[in-house]
Write a protein that holds these residues in place. Structure first.
Motif, PDB file in Angstrom:
ATOM      1  N   LEU A 127      26.823  39.988   6.788  1.00 59.45           N
ATOM      2  CA  LEU A 127      26.509  39.382   5.650  1.00 59.45           C
ATOM      3  C   LEU A 127      24.998  39.556   5.402  1.00 59.45           C
ATOM      4  CD1 LEU A 127      27.186  35.657   4.711  1.00 59.45           C
ATOM      5  CD2 LEU A 127      24.654  36.397   4.917  1.00 59.45           C
ATOM      6  N   MET A 128      24.848  39.571   3.709  1.00 57.07           N
ATOM      7  CA  MET A 128      23.428  39.813   3.213  1.00 57.07           C
ATOM      8  C   MET A 128      23.249  38.697   2.344  1.00 57.07           C
ATOM      9  SD  MET A 128      22.229  43.159   0.881  1.00 57.07           S
ATOM     10  CE  MET A 128      23.625  43.044  -0.421  1.00 57.07           C
ATOM     11  N   THR A 129      21.939  38.057   2.617  1.00 47.31           N
ATOM     12  CA  THR A 129      21.436  37.189   1.760  1.00 47.31           C
ATOM     13  C   THR A 129      20.284  37.917   0.831  1.00 47.31           C
ATOM     14  OG1 THR A 129      19.352  36.828   2.998  1.00 47.31           O
ATOM     15  CG2 THR A 129      21.452  35.570   3.518  1.00 47.31           C
ATOM     16  N   LEU A 130      20.526  37.657  -0.353  1.00 44.68           N
ATOM     17  CA  LEU A 130      19.915  38.635  -1.674  1.00 44.68           C
ATOM     18  C   LEU A 130      19.071  37.610  -2.464  1.00 44.68           C
ATOM     19  CD1 LEU A 130      19.507  41.177  -2.641  1.00 44.68           C
ATOM     20  CD2 LEU A 130      21.595  40.859  -3.954  1.00 44.68           C
ATOM     21  N   ASP A 131      17.715  37.878  -2.670  1.00 43.12           N
ATOM     22  CA  ASP A 131      16.929  37.467  -3.716  1.00 43.12           C
ATOM     23  C   ASP A 131      17.158  38.178  -4.894  1.00 43.12           C
ATOM     24  OD1 ASP A 131      15.214  35.930  -5.248  1.00 43.12           O
ATOM     25  OD2 ASP A 131      13.481  36.972  -4.344  1.00 43.12           O
ATOM     26  N   LEU A 132      17.155  37.542  -5.809  1.00 47.37           N
ATOM     27  CA  LEU A 132      17.420  38.457  -7.248  1.00 47.37           C
ATOM     28  C   LEU A 132      16.353  38.995  -7.928  1.00 47.37           C
ATOM     29  CD1 LEU A 132      20.512  36.081  -8.878  1.00 47.37           C
ATOM     30  CD2 LEU A 132      20.724  38.044  -7.696  1.00 47.37           C
ATOM     31  N   SER A 133      15.120  38.236  -7.631  1.00 40.85           N
ATOM     32  CA  SER A 133      13.757  38.777  -8.590  1.00 40.85           C
ATOM     33  C   SER A 133      13.254  39.491  -7.583  1.00 40.85           C
ATOM     34  CB  SER A 133      13.108  37.409  -8.973  1.00 40.85           C
ATOM     35  OG  SER A 133      14.118  36.521  -9.757  1.00 40.85           O
ATOM     36  N   MET A 134      13.254  40.957  -7.618  1.00 36.97           N
ATOM     37  CA  MET A 134      12.295  41.861  -6.805  1.00 36.97           C
ATOM     38  C   MET A 134      11.735  43.133  -7.478  1.00 36.97           C
ATOM     39  SD  MET A 134      14.802  42.019  -3.212  1.00 36.97           S
ATOM     40  CE  MET A 134      16.082  42.590  -4.138  1.00 36.97           C
ATOM     41  N   PRO A 135      10.678  43.203  -7.221  1.00 39.17           N
ATOM     42  CA  PRO A 135      10.040  44.641  -7.649  1.00 39.17           C
ATOM     43  C   PRO A 135      11.135  45.879  -7.531  1.00 39.17           C
ATOM     44  CG  PRO A 135       8.573  43.849  -6.005  1.00 39.17           C
ATOM     45  CD  PRO A 135       9.755  42.922  -6.190  1.00 39.17           C
ATOM     46  N   GLY A 136      11.017  46.742  -8.422  1.00 37.98           N
ATOM     47  CA  GLY A 136      11.581  48.064  -7.912  1.00 37.98           C
ATOM     48  C   GLY A 136      13.364  48.222  -8.593  1.00 37.98           C
ATOM     49  N   ALA A 137      14.021  47.239  -8.247  1.00 37.88           N
ATOM     50  CA  ALA A 137      15.387  47.261  -8.539  1.00 37.88           C
ATOM     51  C   ALA A 137      15.657  45.773  -8.309  1.00 37.88           C
ATOM     52  CB  ALA A 137      16.195  48.114  -7.816  1.00 37.88           C
ATOM     53  N   ASP A 138      16.274  45.051  -9.345  1.00 32.76           N
ATOM     54  CA  ASP A 138      16.673  43.583  -9.130  1.00 32.76           C
ATOM     55  C   ASP A 138      17.979  43.282  -8.074  1.00 32.76           C
ATOM     56  OD1 ASP A 138      18.834  44.043 -10.777  1.00 32.76           O
ATOM     57  OD2 ASP A 138      17.705  43.316 -12.550  1.00 32.76           O
ATOM     58  N   GLY A 139      18.262  42.253  -7.902  1.00 31.48           N
ATOM     59  CA  GLY A 139      19.289  41.943  -6.834  1.00 31.48           C
ATOM     60  C   GLY A 139      20.478  42.301  -7.478  1.00 31.48           C
ATOM     61  N   PHE A 140      20.717  42.123  -8.820  1.00 31.35           N
ATOM     62  CA  PHE A 140      21.894  42.415  -9.685  1.00 31.35           C
ATOM     63  C   PHE A 140      22.246  43.990  -9.229  1.00 31.35           C
ATOM     64  CE2 PHE A 140      19.902  39.247 -12.453  1.00 31.35           C
ATOM     65  CZ  PHE A 140      20.936  38.444 -12.130  1.00 31.35           C
ATOM     66  N   GLU A 141      21.204  44.913  -9.269  1.00 31.71           N
ATOM     67  CA  GLU A 141      21.700  46.395  -8.836  1.00 31.71           C
ATOM     68  C   GLU A 141      22.002  46.253  -7.454  1.00 31.71           C
ATOM     69  OE1 GLU A 141      18.530  49.179 -10.950  1.00 31.71           O
ATOM     70  OE2 GLU A 141      17.462  47.466 -11.383  1.00 31.71           O
ATOM     71  N   VAL A 142      21.405  45.619  -6.761  1.00 33.34           N
ATOM     72  CA  VAL A 142      21.789  45.725  -5.250  1.00 33.34           C
ATOM     73  C   VAL A 142      23.158  45.239  -4.998  1.00 33.34           C
ATOM     74  CG1 VAL A 142      21.108  44.721  -3.046  1.00 33.34           C
ATOM     75  CG2 VAL A 142      19.327  45.240  -4.625  1.00 33.34           C
ATOM     76  N   ILE A 143      23.588  44.314  -5.840  1.00 31.42           N
ATOM     77  CA  ILE A 143      24.835  43.855  -5.404  1.00 31.42           C
ATOM     78  C   ILE A 143      25.766  44.946  -6.044  1.00 31.42           C
ATOM     79  CG2 ILE A 143      26.602  42.158  -6.443  1.00 31.42           C
ATOM     80  CD1 ILE A 143      24.384  40.414  -6.734  1.00 31.42           C
ATOM     81  N   GLU A 144      25.599  45.708  -7.195  1.00 30.14           N
ATOM     82  CA  GLU A 144      26.590  46.689  -7.860  1.00 30.14           C
ATOM     83  C   GLU A 144      26.373  47.874  -6.887  1.00 30.14           C
ATOM     84  OE1 GLU A 144      24.639  47.042 -11.642  1.00 30.14           O
ATOM     85  OE2 GLU A 144      26.370  46.368 -12.525  1.00 30.14           O
ATOM     86  N   PHE A 145      25.240  48.167  -6.068  1.00 29.90           N
ATOM     87  CA  PHE A 145      25.279  49.283  -5.124  1.00 29.90           C
ATOM     88  C   PHE A 145      25.993  49.250  -3.902  1.00 29.90           C
ATOM     89  CE2 PHE A 145      23.252  50.490  -1.239  1.00 29.90           C
ATOM     90  CZ  PHE A 145      22.998  52.158  -1.368  1.00 29.90           C
ATOM     91  N   ALA A 146      25.793  47.658  -3.456  1.00 30.25           N
ATOM     92  CA  ALA A 146      26.647  47.247  -1.952  1.00 30.25           C
ATOM     93  C   ALA A 146      28.211  47.355  -2.227  1.00 30.25           C
ATOM     94  CB  ALA A 146      25.988  45.929  -1.446  1.00 30.25           C
ATOM     95  N   ARG A 147      28.483  47.018  -3.361  1.00 29.37           N
ATOM     96  CA  ARG A 147      29.988  46.685  -3.711  1.00 29.37           C
ATOM     97  C   ARG A 147      30.555  48.017  -4.017  1.00 29.37           C
ATOM     98  NH1 ARG A 147      30.627  43.112  -0.745  1.00 29.37           N
ATOM     99  NH2 ARG A 147      30.663  40.864  -1.620  1.00 29.37           N
ATOM    100  N   LYS A 148      29.840  49.079  -4.556  1.00 29.48           N
ATOM    101  CA  LYS A 148      30.337  50.428  -4.852  1.00 29.48           C
ATOM    102  C   LYS A 148      30.200  51.133  -3.537  1.00 29.48           C
ATOM    103  CE  LYS A 148      29.321  54.547  -7.343  1.00 29.48           C
ATOM    104  NZ  LYS A 148      28.291  55.363  -8.103  1.00 29.48           N
ATOM    105  N   GLU A 149      29.098  51.233  -2.691  1.00 29.27           N
ATOM    106  CA  GLU A 149      29.069  52.166  -1.385  1.00 29.27           C
ATOM    107  C   GLU A 149      29.709  51.466  -0.249  1.00 29.27           C
ATOM    108  OE1 GLU A 149      27.626  54.967  -1.469  1.00 29.27           O
ATOM    109  OE2 GLU A 149      27.157  54.744  -3.487  1.00 29.27           O
ATOM    110  N   PHE A 150      29.792  50.109  -0.159  1.00 31.47           N
ATOM    111  CA  PHE A 150      30.397  49.694   1.209  1.00 31.47           C
ATOM    112  C   PHE A 150      31.690  48.727   0.619  1.00 31.47           C
ATOM    113  CE2 PHE A 150      25.747  50.157   1.424  1.00 31.47           C
ATOM    114  CZ  PHE A 150      25.621  51.028   2.439  1.00 31.47           C
ATOM    115  N   ALA A 151      32.370  49.204   0.056  1.00 34.88           N
ATOM    116  CA  ALA A 151      33.621  48.264  -0.648  1.00 34.88           C
ATOM    117  C   ALA A 151      34.548  47.925   0.437  1.00 34.88           C
ATOM    118  CB  ALA A 151      34.240  49.090  -1.543  1.00 34.88           C
TER     119      ALA A 151
END
Length: 199
Positions: A127-151
């Motif tokens: 499981l990953m807990t994820l804050d949405l407001s982060m510098p560099g890349a926001d949490g929305f991008e992390v979700i999209e990356f995780a769902r694509k790379e670790f489907a």
């Protein structure tokens, strides 16, 4: 033909097998004891063609241990679920880590999305807990990356954010499994994690 003549061939190709000697070491018993278990039918096994040496599939060995309330060797024990905490506020990340560790989960912390991507690849958390407001890349991008790379990994994503409900819903729509608003109670956090890991 009797089942015993066919069983070894089908099993050897499908499952890893253990010798009587390996089982004796795992259980810290005499080799003769293991052979008696197999001969009596308590431990399901089969003989190899020709040499007659006993083999037991790993699945049957684990079943035997569970049925007889014997300890599982570390190799066969269920893996402790792990939680990756992604939050650029280190104090918040440490606070979440303390809660999940006390509840019996392994935890690791990433304070930026790039470290999160690296830890997702190397540790494959449950499981990953994820804050949405982060510098560099926001949490929305992390979700999209995780769902694509670790489907196919079964990864659960729990968003933990102070952003409004509309943004948290957007995260769920993008692929997060659930969202929790900040501030939150330890009980709410654990309930959310346990519910996701049960599914």
């Amino acid at each position: 033909p009797p089942r015993s003549t066919l069983f070894p061939y089908t099993t050897l190709f499908r499952s890893k097998t253990l010798t009587s000697g390996e089982i004796a070491k795992y259980c810290d018993v005499n080799l003769r004891t293991v052979i008696r278990w197999i001969d009596s039918g308590r431990l399901k096994g089969f003989k190899l063609p020709g040499g007659g040496n006993n083999r037991v599939t790993e699945e049957d060995f684990v079943d035997f241990l569970k049925k007889n309330s014997l300890p599982l060797p570390a190799k066969y024990a269920p893996q402790q679920p792990s939680v990756l905490i992604v939050d650029d506020e280190l104090q918040m990340a440490k606070s979440i880590s303390r809660v999940v560790t006390r509840a019996g989960y392994k935890s690791m912390i990433a304070t930026d999305p790039f470290k999160a991507g690296s830890l997702l690849s190397s540790y494959k958390p449950s499981l990953m807990t994820l804050d949405l407001s982060m510098p560099g890349a926001d949490g929305f991008e992390v979700i999209e990356f995780a769902r694509k790379e670790f489907a196919d990994s079964g990864l659960k994503i729990l968003v933990i954010s102070a952003l409004d409900e509309e943004k948290r819903q957007k995260a769920v729509d993008l692929g997060a499994d659930a969202a929790l608003g900040k501030p939150f109670s330890n009980k709410d956090l654990l309930n959310a994690i346990e519910t996701l890991l049960r599914d």
